[in-house]
Motif scaffolding. Structure first.
Motif, PDB file in Angstrom:
ATOM      1  N   ILE A 201       0.847  -1.206   0.000  1.00 37.57           N
ATOM      2  CA  ILE A 201       0.000   0.000   0.000  1.00 37.57           C
ATOM      3  C   ILE A 201       0.878   1.250   0.000  1.00 37.57           C
ATOM      4  O   ILE A 201       0.607   2.223  -0.670  1.00 37.57           O
ATOM      5  CB  ILE A 201      -0.929   0.011   1.244  1.00 37.57           C
ATOM      6  N   GLY A 202       1.988   1.134   0.757  1.00 36.55           N
ATOM      7  CA  GLY A 202       2.925   2.250   0.806  1.00 36.55           C
ATOM      8  C   GLY A 202       3.475   2.560  -0.573  1.00 36.55           C
ATOM      9  O   GLY A 202       3.580   3.724  -0.980  1.00 36.55           O
ATOM     10  N   LYS A 203       3.792   1.502  -1.291  1.00 38.14           N
ATOM     11  CA  LYS A 203       4.319   1.702  -2.648  1.00 38.14           C
ATOM     12  C   LYS A 203       3.265   2.365  -3.525  1.00 38.14           C
ATOM     13  O   LYS A 203       3.562   3.236  -4.333  1.00 38.14           O
ATOM     14  CB  LYS A 203       4.742   0.362  -3.249  1.00 38.14           C
ATOM     15  N   ALA A 204       2.021   1.913  -3.358  1.00 43.18           N
ATOM     16  CA  ALA A 204       0.934   2.510  -4.143  1.00 43.18           C
ATOM     17  C   ALA A 204       0.831   3.995  -3.836  1.00 43.18           C
ATOM     18  O   ALA A 204       0.614   4.824  -4.729  1.00 43.18           O
ATOM     19  CB  ALA A 204      -0.388   1.814  -3.823  1.00 43.18           C
ATOM     20  N   MET A 205       1.035   4.342  -2.552  1.00 50.54           N
ATOM     21  CA  MET A 205       0.970   5.762  -2.182  1.00 50.54           C
ATOM     22  C   MET A 205       2.081   6.543  -2.861  1.00 50.54           C
ATOM     23  O   MET A 205       1.858   7.632  -3.397  1.00 50.54           O
ATOM     24  CB  MET A 205       1.092   5.923  -0.665  1.00 50.54           C
ATOM     25  N   ARG A 206       3.269   5.982  -2.829  1.00 49.86           N
ATOM     26  CA  ARG A 206       4.380   6.693  -3.447  1.00 49.86           C
ATOM     27  C   ARG A 206       4.169   6.838  -4.947  1.00 49.86           C
ATOM     28  O   ARG A 206       4.441   7.879  -5.538  1.00 49.86           O
ATOM     29  CB  ARG A 206       5.696   5.984  -3.145  1.00 49.86           C
ATOM     30  N   ALA A 207       3.662   5.747  -5.549  1.00 51.09           N
ATOM     31  CA  ALA A 207       3.406   5.802  -6.991  1.00 51.09           C
ATOM     32  C   ALA A 207       2.394   6.898  -7.298  1.00 51.09           C
ATOM     33  O   ALA A 207       2.567   7.686  -8.230  1.00 51.09           O
ATOM     34  CB  ALA A 207       2.887   4.452  -7.471  1.00 51.09           C
ATOM     35  N   THR A 208       1.338   6.958  -6.485  1.00 48.53           N
ATOM     36  CA  THR A 208       0.298   7.959  -6.722  1.00 48.53           C
ATOM     37  C   THR A 208       0.858   9.373  -6.611  1.00 48.53           C
ATOM     38  O   THR A 208       0.498  10.253  -7.381  1.00 48.53           O
ATOM     39  CB  THR A 208      -0.841   7.795  -5.700  1.00 48.53           C
ATOM     40  N   GLY A 216      -2.777   5.117 -11.609  1.00 46.23           N
ATOM     41  CA  GLY A 216      -4.120   4.621 -11.862  1.00 46.23           C
ATOM     42  C   GLY A 216      -4.112   3.598 -12.975  1.00 46.23           C
ATOM     43  O   GLY A 216      -4.746   2.539 -12.889  1.00 46.23           O
ATOM     44  N   LEU A 217      -3.348   3.879 -14.016  1.00 47.66           N
ATOM     45  CA  LEU A 217      -3.288   2.956 -15.152  1.00 47.66           C
ATOM     46  C   LEU A 217      -2.629   1.643 -14.760  1.00 47.66           C
ATOM     47  O   LEU A 217      -2.903   0.599 -15.330  1.00 47.66           O
ATOM     48  CB  LEU A 217      -2.502   3.598 -16.303  1.00 47.66           C
ATOM     49  N   MET A 218      -1.744   1.716 -13.759  1.00 42.28           N
ATOM     50  CA  MET A 218      -1.045   0.513 -13.313  1.00 42.28           C
ATOM     51  C   MET A 218      -1.889  -0.295 -12.338  1.00 42.28           C
ATOM     52  O   MET A 218      -1.401  -1.260 -11.745  1.00 42.28           O
ATOM     53  CB  MET A 218       0.271   0.885 -12.634  1.00 42.28           C
ATOM     54  N   GLY A 219      -3.109   0.106 -12.128  1.00 43.77           N
ATOM     55  CA  GLY A 219      -4.004  -0.680 -11.289  1.00 43.77           C
ATOM     56  C   GLY A 219      -4.085  -0.222  -9.851  1.00 43.77           C
ATOM     57  O   GLY A 219      -4.684  -0.888  -9.018  1.00 43.77           O
ATOM     58  N   VAL A 220      -3.475   0.927  -9.536  1.00 46.72           N
ATOM     59  CA  VAL A 220      -3.611   1.440  -8.173  1.00 46.72           C
ATOM     60  C   VAL A 220      -4.976   2.103  -8.040  1.00 46.72           C
ATOM     61  O   VAL A 220      -5.376   2.873  -8.925  1.00 46.72           O
ATOM     62  CB  VAL A 220      -2.499   2.473  -7.881  1.00 46.72           C
ATOM     63  N   ASN A 221      -5.689   1.782  -6.981  1.00 50.83           N
ATOM     64  CA  ASN A 221      -6.976   2.434  -6.761  1.00 50.83           C
ATOM     65  C   ASN A 221      -6.722   3.802  -6.128  1.00 50.83           C
ATOM     66  O   ASN A 221      -6.484   3.928  -4.924  1.00 50.83           O
ATOM     67  CB  ASN A 221      -7.853   1.574  -5.845  1.00 50.83           C
ATOM     68  N   ILE A 222      -6.762   4.811  -6.985  1.00 49.43           N
ATOM     69  CA  ILE A 222      -6.373   6.152  -6.555  1.00 49.43           C
ATOM     70  C   ILE A 222      -7.224   6.631  -5.374  1.00 49.43           C
ATOM     71  O   ILE A 222      -6.707   7.160  -4.400  1.00 49.43           O
ATOM     72  CB  ILE A 222      -6.522   7.148  -7.726  1.00 49.43           C
TER      73      ILE A 222
END
Lengths: 329, 402, 396
Positions: A201-208, A216-222
């Protein structure tokens, strides 16, 4: 006045404690800014809300006057929380947990209704909306809780955390509260840092925060990531709010304002959007303020803090740990 | 126009409609709320006080004191025979001069308003008093302590409290001579009131032979005094003097004791409030001192009556620092209204002529109030210069000076 | 500069259509008749003062509008220029009022404007290289520094928390306020009209506002104004086109600060008093709100914004305090208490409904912003098949 080494140390400890509070609040600003590029002006009011929720919980769990005032079923529970070290630790833990969750949910709620509709609006619109939320929350506390400054203590005037000197080294006295604040803030900061850098989840946050659309395109639920940021930030702010009440002794509807500005300053000094920067900035600002007050003048402590801010930004425009942003063409 | 726009505009209209409803809603109650029964004349007294920001506890106390005086006056035969109905209207100045200026203009615009009981903050009075002067409105303050307010040639301005240059030195004398304090650290809250009081106090304390170990400023909304306490501690004082009001001062007191400095904090009338003890905690507040104008209420000839009426009217409330002063200030205006009504006729009271007569009558005030004998010198200052020093004993303010 | 002005004047403007002309005449008459009527009507005189304060805020917001609306720089310490103008004007004014009398106010407009401009340049020079929100926090800090220094009487000039003028000094009202007040009074059907000080100030502020608007409209069409648009759109591209970004930003900052300085001295003379508590950070925030809520870069927007934010809360309390509407004590307390709560809520709703402001700037609407993809999506929707209407733009 004699400026001894112990005086310097004691002022530094005052500063680190204050800095711990700033750091906790600054994280909320920096997380939201990192992801949404907006100044969450209402964050200082969530800090205030934390102070009030914490006081409410403490009163319910450990103020005998509440139990006597009609809520007698609370009495056995209060007896436990008011007895011994185990009761005290449990009381503090439960208070922080409840305040953090309640205020975290408030943050999520505010994001959903006040900021999400504005995600594509001109840049200053969310700022104004946030100022609106801030005015609303302050007045809600004023009207629905109290216009007075409330003491952070039981009805009989005793503090929930005994303000005792824990130990004295080289003539420097350190209080229980100071140790609690410094240790808790460091632990929470370390935890958050690990969470953001190690977990999925942390990685998703950093990606966002790097590129919302690409993430978003990579599948992270923004939306979930943003909601999470709006939970964690206010939750940490709430912890700081409760500490603030215990340490300084009161809550008031407009108490969030000054710490809010200072913490935002701390986040910027460290490099806004950067978690470690916010922590560094917080501690630095706390120490600077404390020393400025101790060695120069209490009247000019804020002036000195802001001059440091301006100097930092003039020489390092991205803040201490922030990168100078490459301009997109 | 796309759907999105329709939605936006309808929402906008809805917002405007709400605003319109609020405004018209006020208007419609106005027609039913207006009282004009028979030949009675409604005369209004304005209350200028901070009610939503600033020293709210003190401001609300001012409202209570005034309302009590007005209610009692309305019940007297004298007022009834004159055909006058007194009423009050609250103007919230938030302790801010600009807002206070607006409130003053609104008071002056009110055709039935002849006098203003207020303000709390000297800074607000600086702006407001000139506006009242233009409107021939008398202003009687229960709380302004800035020395120069009566020196500015405003013949419509009076105050029933005494000033910093009387209160500060009295408290300093008490601290040095009676309490035996020799070294004090002086702190103020950077407001007009706090700075003025602290300066006057420090001047006298040094003149008496005491030592001021340090002088610092804080903000009137500050809650963090940790660094300051460490600094105070390093100068080894046996007293901390705080010029300011209770909400920050009480926290300073609490943090002074928590910081391991077992010395009392002394302050002025703005801190003489039960809230001080609540906020600092009875344990930390023990021994703290505050000076206040006049004698303790229960030592005053009329004090008992006032307390009885007060508790009957506002059950559960304890008078704050200025409730009794506001009661007296309101009575100053009420008595002047009666004088003007007797001279000119009740229907002339709200005319310019009546307002001028009220100002003249206030200048000649002479009655026994709750706070002492109420009379004014030619500049509008009270001649009652009694000060009492109180100390916290077992969680209560107790008078300690003679 | 001068050549730019003449060039913009030489651009041929289309003739004003008669309907628009009529509208302008009606507006001009209303601006004179409404306050005069209010002044005469018994019990409504306080509304003129509210208009004066709103007018000062319009002046302030017009200045900030140059900085935020035209040049795109977020300034959260704008109140510092207001303070500097007010203090400089008051200090100089008190020093020369013995000699100048009623002319004092008119003369000190110049030092006040200069003080504002200089402060703008002094602050702008080191910090204008900062972008976006960094600039915001630095200006915030600067605003606080100015306020605290005034409050602590750093240079021994500001008289600390007590404010100016000192002690028993009096502020001389500008000519011809006293003459008007003494000589212009006559009975009307709605009450006696007296040309009070507030009405005098209303016209002074109105004139200053008209002056500021004329200046801003000139600027908008000048080389400088176009440079600001280019800069706001894309700083890098603007620089590549030969625009000196730093100079343009400094111009914006200095001009905005000048307007703030003039507003400040006007405020000081209206109140006949000035103290640091009028220049808190919250005031800066409210000016930003006026600009953004009204519509950035839009002059009518800024005026409406000031009326709503500065006028309405005072109006609501004023109607009750002045006895225009009579409510019970409880109802009065409730409305007084709740007006800011509702105000905060309305700000949130307003931004959700109309983020571009109440009266958005036409020129800004023409610009493209990356954040405008929602607007673009909506336009696409309209062009697209009407049967797809129920898909909300959020889903795109």
């Amino acid at each position: 006045m004699n400026f001894t080494l112990s005086y310097l140390l004691e002022q530094t400890i005052n500063g680190i404690t204050l800095g711990g509070l700033y750091a906790l609040v600054a994280l909320g600003y920096t997380m939201v800014y990192g992801i949404l590029l907006m100044i969450n002006f209402a964050h200082s009011e969530l800090f205030m809300a934390g102070g009030y929720v914490g006081l409410g919980v403490l009163k319910l769990l450990a103020d005998p006057a509440i139990a006597k005032g009609g809520l007698s079923f609370l009495a056995p529970m209060q007896a436990f929380f008011n007895s011994g070290t185990a009761g005290f630790v449990a009381l503090i833990a439960v208070t922080f947990l409840i305040s953090a969750i309640v205020v975290g949910l408030m943050g999520v709620f505010i994001e959903r209704f006040a900021y999400r509709p504005l995600r594509h609006a001109p840049r200053l619109a969310p700022l104004i909306s946030a100022i609106g939320v801030s005015i609303f929350l302050q007045n809600a506390a004023l009207l629905w809780i109290s216009s007075k400054q409330l003491p952070y203590s039981r009805a009989d005037g005793t503090s929930f955390v005994p303000a005792k000197t824990a130990f004295t080294v080289f003539g420097v006295s350190v209080s229980t509260m100071q140790i609690m604040i410094i240790v808790t803030s460091l632990l929470l900061l370390a935890f958050l840092d690990t969470f953001v850098s190690k977990t999925r989840i942390g990685k998703a946050m950093r990606a966002t925060s790097q590129d919302r659309e690409a993430a978003g395109l990579m599948g992270v639920n923004i939306n979930s990531v943003i909601a999470l940021a709006f939970f964690i930030g206010p939750a940490l702010g709430a912890v700081a709010g409760v500490f603030n009440g215990m340490y300084y002794g009161s809550v008031k509807f407009n108490m969030g304002f000054i710490p809010g500005i200072k913490s935002f300053t701390a986040a910027v000094i460290g490099g806004i959007g950067n978690l470690r920067g916010a922590m560094l900035g917080g501690f630095l600002l706390g120490i600077i303020e404390s020393l400025a007050s101790g060695f120069i003048s209490n009247a000019y402590r804020d002036v000195i803090a802001f001059i440091v801010l301006i100097l930092v930004l003039v020489f390092r425009p991205g803040g201490l740990l922030g990168e100078a942003v490459a301009e997109k063409v | 126009m796309g759907m999105g726009n329709v939605r936006k505009y309808s929402a906008l209209i809805a917002v405007l409609a709400i605003v319109a409803m609020v405004v018209t809603g006020c208007g419609s109650t106005a027609t039913t709320g207006g009282t004009s029964a028979g030949k009675t004349v409604t005369v209004t007294i304005g209350i200028g006080a901070p009610l939503t920001d600033g020293a709210v506890a003190l401001g609300k106390g001012m409202v209570r004191g005034t309302n009590l005086a007005v209610k009692q006056a309305n019940a007297t035969k004298e007022i009834k025979d004159l055909g006058i109905v007194l009423q009050t209207v609250e103007g919230d100045d938030k302790g801010d001069p600009t807002t206070g200026g607006n409130v003053a203009t609104q008071f002056v615009s009110n055709p039935s308003l002849v006098g203003v009981m207020g303000t709390l903050n000297s800074g607000v009075t600086r702006v407001a008093v000139k506006i009242y002067k233009q409107g021939n409105i008398v202003q009687v303050s229960p709380a302004n302590t800035a020395v120069d307010l009566t020196q500015m040639g405003n013949e419509n301005y009076f105050r029933v409290c005494t000033v910093d240059s009387v209160q500060g030195p009295f408290a300093a004398d008490y601290a040095f001579k009676d309490a035996g304090k020799k070294a004090a650290f002086v702190v103020d809250d950077s407001t007009v009131y706090g700075v003025g009081l602290a300066d006057e106090w420090a001047k006298q304390f040094e003149k008496d032979g005491g030592k001021v170990t340090g002088r610092e400023k804080t903000g009137d909304k500050d809650t963090d005094f940790k660094a300051l306490v460490t600094k105070i501690k390093s100068t080894n004082p046996d007293l901390v003097y705080y010029g300011g009001i209770y909400n920050s001062g009480a926290l300073l007191s609490k943090q002074v004791k928590e910081g391991g400095l077992a010395v009392p904090v002394m302050s002025g009338d703005g801190s003489f409030d039960p809230e001080w003890i609540k906020l600092a905690g009875a344990e930390a507040a023990e021994g703290d001192m505050a000076s206040n104008v006049g004698l303790p209420i229960d030592l005053m000839p009329k004090g008992q009556d006032f307390m009885a009426a007060y508790t009957a009217e506002f059950p559960g409330e304890v008078p704050a620092a200025y409730d009794a002063y506001s009661y007296d200030a309101a009575n100053v205006i009420i008595k002047a209204i009666i004088v003007a009504a007797k001279d000119l006729g009740a229907d002339k009271v709200t005319s310019t002529e009546g307002k001028k007569a009220i100002i003249a009558a206030v200048g000649k005030t002479n009655f026994e109030g709750v706070t002492g004998k109420v009379t004014f010198d030619s500049k509008g200052d009270t001649l009652n210069k009694t000060i009492t020093v109180y100390a916290v004993k077992s969680g209560k303010w107790v008078p300690v000076s003679k | 500069m001068a050549t730019d002005m003449t060039r913009s004047r030489s651009v041929k403007r289309p003739a004003v259509p008669p309907r628009k002309l009529a509208l302008w005449i009606v507006l001009a008459l209303a601006l004179i008749i409404v306050p005069v009527t209010l002044q005469a009507a018994a019990g409504l005189g306080f509304l003129v003062r509210i208009l004066v304060i709103v007018g000062i805020w319009v002046l302030l917001a017009l200045g900030l509008n140059i900085v935020v609306g035209y040049a795109g720089l977020l300034d959260l310490g704008y109140i510092a220029f207001y303070a500097m103008g007010g203090y400089a004007g008051m200090l100089v004014g008190q020093a020369v009022s013995g000699r100048l009398g009623g002319a004092t106010f008119w003369v000190v407009l110049i030092p006040a404007a200069l003080a504002g401009t200089l402060t703008g340049l002094v602050l702008g020079f080191p910090v204008l290289k900062l972008r976006g929100d960094y600039l915001a926090i630095v200006t915030l800090g600067f605003g606080e520094i100015v306020r605290i220094c005034l409050n602590n009487d750093l240079l021994g000039l500001s008289n600390g928390a007590t404010g100016l003028p000192r002690g028993v000094e009096q502020v001389v009202p500008p000519w011809p306020a006293n003459w008007l007040a003494d000589n212009v009074r006559f009975p009307t059907p709605i009450g006696e009209f007296a040309f009070g000080t507030n009405l005098f100030w209303y016209f002074v502020v109105l004139m200053l506002i008209i002056g500021a608007i004329v200046m801003i409209r000139r600027l908008d069409n000048s080389r400088l104004g176009r440079a600001w648009v280019a800069m706001r759109e894309n700083e890098v591209a603007a620089a590549a086109c030969g625009i000196n970004i730093r100079t343009q930003k400094l111009w914006a900052f200095a001009l905005g600060a000048m307007s703030g300085g003039i507003a400040g001295v006007t405020f000081a003379y209206v109140q006949q008093f000035i103290s640091p508590e009028s220049f808190t950070f919250m005031e800066s925030v409210f000016v930003v709100c006026v600009v953004v809520l009204g519509g950035m870069g839009s002059i009518p927007g800024v005026i409406v914004g000031a009326l709503l934010i500065r006028g309405v809360p005072d109006l609501i309390q004023g109607l009750m305090v002045a006895g225009v509407i009579q409510l019970s004590g409880d109802a009065t307390s409730m409305i007084t208490g709740y007006r800011f709560l509702v105000f905060g809520l309305l700000m949130v709703i307003m931004m959700a409904v109309r983020p571009q402001g109440i009266i958005p700037s036409k020129r800004r609407a023409l610009e493209l912003h990356p954040e405008d993809d929602r607007t673009l999506a909506e336009e696409d929707m309209q062009l697209w098949d009407t049967s797809h209407r129920d898909i909300s733009p959020d889903d795109v």
